[in-house]
Motif scaffolding. Sequence first.
Motif, PDB file in Angstrom:
ATOM      1  N   GLY A   1      -1.955  -6.497   4.827  1.00  0.00           N
ATOM      2  CA  GLY A   1      -2.129  -5.814   3.784  1.00  0.00           C
ATOM      3  C   GLY A   1      -3.459  -5.188   3.525  1.00  0.00           C
ATOM      4  N   ILE A   2      -4.070  -4.228   2.408  1.00  0.00           N
ATOM      5  CA  ILE A   2      -5.059  -3.841   2.311  1.00  0.00           C
ATOM      6  C   ILE A   2      -5.762  -3.938   0.664  1.00  0.00           C
ATOM      7  CG2 ILE A   2      -6.187  -1.284   2.021  1.00  0.00           C
ATOM      8  CD1 ILE A   2      -6.199  -2.342   4.886  1.00  0.00           C
ATOM      9  N   GLY A   3      -6.733  -4.482   0.701  1.00  0.00           N
ATOM     10  CA  GLY A   3      -7.164  -4.670  -0.739  1.00  0.00           C
ATOM     11  C   GLY A   3      -7.360  -3.219  -1.501  1.00  0.00           C
ATOM     12  N   GLY A   4      -7.322  -2.249  -0.890  1.00  0.00           N
ATOM     13  CA  GLY A   4      -7.677  -1.030  -1.550  1.00  0.00           C
ATOM     14  C   GLY A   4      -6.329  -0.382  -2.277  1.00  0.00           C
ATOM     15  N   SER A   5      -6.298   0.708  -2.813  1.00  0.00           N
ATOM     16  CA  SER A   5      -5.472   1.315  -3.574  1.00  0.00           C
ATOM     17  C   SER A   5      -5.025   2.957  -2.866  1.00  0.00           C
ATOM     18  CB  SER A   5      -5.432   1.292  -4.903  1.00  0.00           C
ATOM     19  OG  SER A   5      -5.877  -0.201  -5.387  1.00  0.00           O
ATOM     20  N   ILE A   6      -3.902   3.200  -2.934  1.00  0.00           N
ATOM     21  CA  ILE A   6      -3.581   4.728  -2.720  1.00  0.00           C
ATOM     22  C   ILE A   6      -2.527   4.789  -3.803  1.00  0.00           C
ATOM     23  CG2 ILE A   6      -2.869   6.469  -1.256  1.00  0.00           C
ATOM     24  CD1 ILE A   6      -3.471   4.636   1.107  1.00  0.00           C
ATOM     25  N   PRO A   7      -2.842   5.295  -5.283  1.00  0.00           N
ATOM     26  CA  PRO A   7      -1.998   5.384  -6.324  1.00  0.00           C
ATOM     27  C   PRO A   7      -1.065   6.260  -6.078  1.00  0.00           C
ATOM     28  CG  PRO A   7      -4.343   4.922  -7.073  1.00  0.00           C
ATOM     29  CD  PRO A   7      -4.463   5.187  -5.592  1.00  0.00           C
ATOM     30  N   PHE A   8      -1.126   7.440  -5.306  1.00  0.00           N
ATOM     31  CA  PHE A   8      -0.108   8.382  -5.278  1.00  0.00           C
ATOM     32  C   PHE A   8       0.942   7.980  -4.543  1.00  0.00           C
ATOM     33  CE2 PHE A   8      -3.010   9.362  -1.398  1.00  0.00           C
ATOM     34  CZ  PHE A   8      -1.663   9.612  -0.348  1.00  0.00           C
ATOM     35  N   ILE A   9       0.974   6.945  -3.647  1.00  0.00           N
ATOM     36  CA  ILE A   9       2.211   6.350  -3.150  1.00  0.00           C
ATOM     37  C   ILE A   9       3.306   6.092  -4.023  1.00  0.00           C
ATOM     38  CG2 ILE A   9       3.033   4.466  -1.519  1.00  0.00           C
ATOM     39  CD1 ILE A   9       0.398   4.660   0.142  1.00  0.00           C
ATOM     40  N   ALA A  10       2.584   5.519  -5.210  1.00  0.00           N
ATOM     41  CA  ALA A  10       3.810   4.935  -6.374  1.00  0.00           C
ATOM     42  C   ALA A  10       4.487   6.097  -6.660  1.00  0.00           C
ATOM     43  CB  ALA A  10       3.168   4.382  -7.249  1.00  0.00           C
ATOM     44  N   ASP A  11       3.778   7.628  -6.911  1.00  0.00           N
ATOM     45  CA  ASP A  11       4.515   8.585  -7.155  1.00  0.00           C
ATOM     46  C   ASP A  11       5.515   9.099  -6.068  1.00  0.00           C
ATOM     47  OD1 ASP A  11       3.138   9.053  -9.774  1.00  0.00           O
ATOM     48  OD2 ASP A  11       1.394   9.947  -8.476  1.00  0.00           O
ATOM     49  N   LEU A  12       5.071   9.041  -4.737  1.00  0.00           N
ATOM     50  CA  LEU A  12       5.950   9.316  -3.587  1.00  0.00           C
ATOM     51  C   LEU A  12       7.447   8.390  -4.017  1.00  0.00           C
ATOM     52  CD1 LEU A  12       3.685   9.683  -0.689  1.00  0.00           C
ATOM     53  CD2 LEU A  12       4.799  11.426  -1.906  1.00  0.00           C
ATOM     54  N   THR A  13       7.020   7.405  -3.897  1.00  0.00           N
ATOM     55  CA  THR A  13       8.308   6.206  -3.787  1.00  0.00           C
ATOM     56  C   THR A  13       9.306   6.519  -5.269  1.00  0.00           C
ATOM     57  OG1 THR A  13       7.259   4.678  -5.292  1.00  0.00           O
ATOM     58  CG2 THR A  13       7.353   4.518  -2.814  1.00  0.00           C
ATOM     59  N   GLU A  14       8.514   6.846  -6.453  1.00  0.00           N
ATOM     60  CA  GLU A  14       9.462   7.155  -7.781  1.00  0.00           C
ATOM     61  C   GLU A  14      10.095   8.657  -7.393  1.00  0.00           C
ATOM     62  OE1 GLU A  14       6.698   6.829 -10.838  1.00  0.00           O
ATOM     63  OE2 GLU A  14       6.283   4.652 -10.637  1.00  0.00           O
ATOM     64  N   THR A  15       9.562   9.493  -6.633  1.00  0.00           N
ATOM     65  CA  THR A  15      10.015  10.698  -6.737  1.00  0.00           C
ATOM     66  C   THR A  15      10.919  10.729  -5.439  1.00  0.00           C
ATOM     67  OG1 THR A  15       7.855  11.825  -7.364  1.00  0.00           O
ATOM     68  CG2 THR A  15       9.498  13.070  -6.214  1.00  0.00           C
ATOM     69  N   TYR A  16      10.837  10.056  -4.410  1.00  0.00           N
ATOM     70  CA  TYR A  16      11.632  10.095  -3.400  1.00  0.00           C
ATOM     71  C   TYR A  16      12.123   8.479  -2.975  1.00  0.00           C
ATOM     72  CZ  TYR A  16       9.871  14.629  -2.391  1.00  0.00           C
ATOM     73  OH  TYR A  16       9.138  15.877  -2.792  1.00  0.00           O
ATOM     74  N   PRO A  17      12.890   8.148  -4.102  1.00  0.00           N
ATOM     75  CA  PRO A  17      13.358   6.593  -3.842  1.00  0.00           C
ATOM     76  C   PRO A  17      14.001   6.146  -2.495  1.00  0.00           C
ATOM     77  CG  PRO A  17      14.836   7.734  -5.250  1.00  0.00           C
ATOM     78  CD  PRO A  17      13.786   8.782  -4.828  1.00  0.00           C
ATOM     79  N   ASP A  18      14.663   7.074  -1.857  1.00  0.00           N
ATOM     80  CA  ASP A  18      15.126   6.862  -0.598  1.00  0.00           C
ATOM     81  C   ASP A  18      14.436   6.810   0.654  1.00  0.00           C
ATOM     82  OD1 ASP A  18      17.547   5.847  -2.004  1.00  0.00           O
ATOM     83  OD2 ASP A  18      18.190   8.025  -1.924  1.00  0.00           O
ATOM     84  N   VAL A  19      13.223   7.394   0.559  1.00  0.00           N
ATOM     85  CA  VAL A  19      12.316   7.781   1.652  1.00  0.00           C
ATOM     86  C   VAL A  19      11.819   6.445   2.189  1.00  0.00           C
ATOM     87  CG1 VAL A  19      10.286   7.968   0.617  1.00  0.00           C
ATOM     88  CG2 VAL A  19      10.600   9.486   2.544  1.00  0.00           C
ATOM     89  N   GLN A  20      11.548   6.538   3.537  1.00  0.00           N
ATOM     90  CA  GLN A  20      10.652   5.252   4.338  1.00  0.00           C
ATOM     91  C   GLN A  20       9.245   5.783   4.386  1.00  0.00           C
ATOM     92  OE1 GLN A  20      12.768   3.643   7.819  1.00  0.00           O
ATOM     93  NE2 GLN A  20      14.658   5.067   7.217  1.00  0.00           N
ATOM     94  N   ILE A  21       8.269   4.991   3.779  1.00  0.00           N
ATOM     95  CA  ILE A  21       7.001   5.200   3.590  1.00  0.00           C
ATOM     96  C   ILE A  21       6.289   4.393   4.583  1.00  0.00           C
ATOM     97  CG2 ILE A  21       4.918   5.601   2.224  1.00  0.00           C
ATOM     98  CD1 ILE A  21       6.696   6.374   0.013  1.00  0.00           C
ATOM     99  N   LEU A  22       5.650   5.021   5.810  1.00  0.00           N
ATOM    100  CA  LEU A  22       4.733   4.233   6.410  1.00  0.00           C
ATOM    101  C   LEU A  22       3.220   4.458   6.220  1.00  0.00           C
ATOM    102  CD1 LEU A  22       6.821   4.936   9.866  1.00  0.00           C
ATOM    103  CD2 LEU A  22       6.973   2.933   8.346  1.00  0.00           C
TER     104      LEU A  22
END
Length: 475
Positions: free
Chosen positions: A412-433
């Motif tokens: 885990g990482i204590g930091g945040s990358i808020p735009f990743i939530a936008d990616l998951t919402e826009t592309y719900p079936d994508v695998q994010i690494l």
Amino acid sequence: MTSMNAEIPQTFSSGSGTINVDALKSSIDASFDETMTRLKALVAIPGIAWPSFDPAELERSAEAVAALVRESGFQDVQILRCDKADGNPGGPAIVARRVAAPGKATILLYAHHDVQPPGDVTLWDSEPFVAEERDGRLYGRGAADDKAGIMAHLASYAAVTQVLGDDFGLGVTLFFEGEEEAGSPTFRTFLETHRELLEANVIVVADSSNWKVGVPALTTSLRGLVDGTFEVRVLDHAVHSGMFGGPVLDAPTLLSRLIATLHDDEGNVAIEGLVAKDDVVEDVDEEQYRADASVLDGVRLAGNGSIASRLWTKPALSIIGIDAPAVDVASNTLLPAARAKFSLRLAPGQDPDAAMDAVGRHLEANAPFGAKVTFVPGERGNAFSTDTTSAAARIAMWALGEAWGVPAVEMGIGGSIPFIADLTETYPDVQILVTGVEDPDSRAHSANESLHIGDFRNAVLAEALMLARLNTEGL
């Protein structure tokens, strides 16, 4: 944190063919000096997306990255942007595409070319925007965060296309953002505007860290984030501290009292309504944490529970700025107002809107001495967790372990990358690494930011191996 072991030969086979690991490594090694030269040239450009900095440098950064992308063999290269809510243009993003061959997947490689401001340059041991090698590390603003991410993508792509040639049919899209360090204000609009252009089966976000130097990691969870400001006001205007001091407390003193209510006596965040978890299986070594965070001897760590949970799955609140006169220019007056900016990291599962409301309620309820408290909400972003059973995640773990020569870690990482939530919402079936080139001593956002050169080379190889295996095996 869990680890995954794998015994991997120097070639691997699948139903689609065999990849020579040594050939990829040789290709990367042969061009590594040039890769470093290009990285140093990018570090020299102070492309900062904050309104108070020269936008011409951000444009120069985008043009330089676009030129490197074209040199890497991409024909369809664009510099794109969307407007912010106030009508001003957002940061310039570079997007390039290689269309997938029939039956092949498409992978999107993300990084960002904008950087943090240098801060107090007197704290740097070398010029922030002059890349300098010392003791196996490359120093300079953006050397790690995140211009090395850009070069890792480009160098790995170059190696795979050179070694595989016409056998490489994987679709590749490059997306190099230009405003990440400013909070990605137009990111969601950008995704909605260019949804089809950026569509992919796998997204690799090269903007995180490894476990430590010599040990790679796949980031499997990120905390969410909310931030904002709050002002304490007690007077209509400043008055003489001798003539009026005593019956009324100054604004900085009351601001300090309000800030003190944000944590309990143990250092836990004391805002009601926030999610907190303590379910991390393996812990972080306290001595290593203290060393990595440069904690002074005698300073007691804050909070309860495991260190890993305090870093990854519990809220963490920091005051990152205070508006009050500097000591060198202070006068003997009772200050009427003082303002602070907070950054609150959120546990996975925490709704950012609910967290922001909780902060507002807490500040209002704890206004000291009846002072007027004004709360201004800022940015907010969701937490993230990876499906570690996905084919892409398993291939990534294998590639990282092969490149470093030791088992990779899920962390885990204590930091945040808020735009990743936008990616998951826009592309719900994508695998994010979520991968990265940093280590605990990279000091991203701080003075003397640096990149471990050996780990950078390994990161390039790991991504090349991942691309090659995705090309041969698919998803």
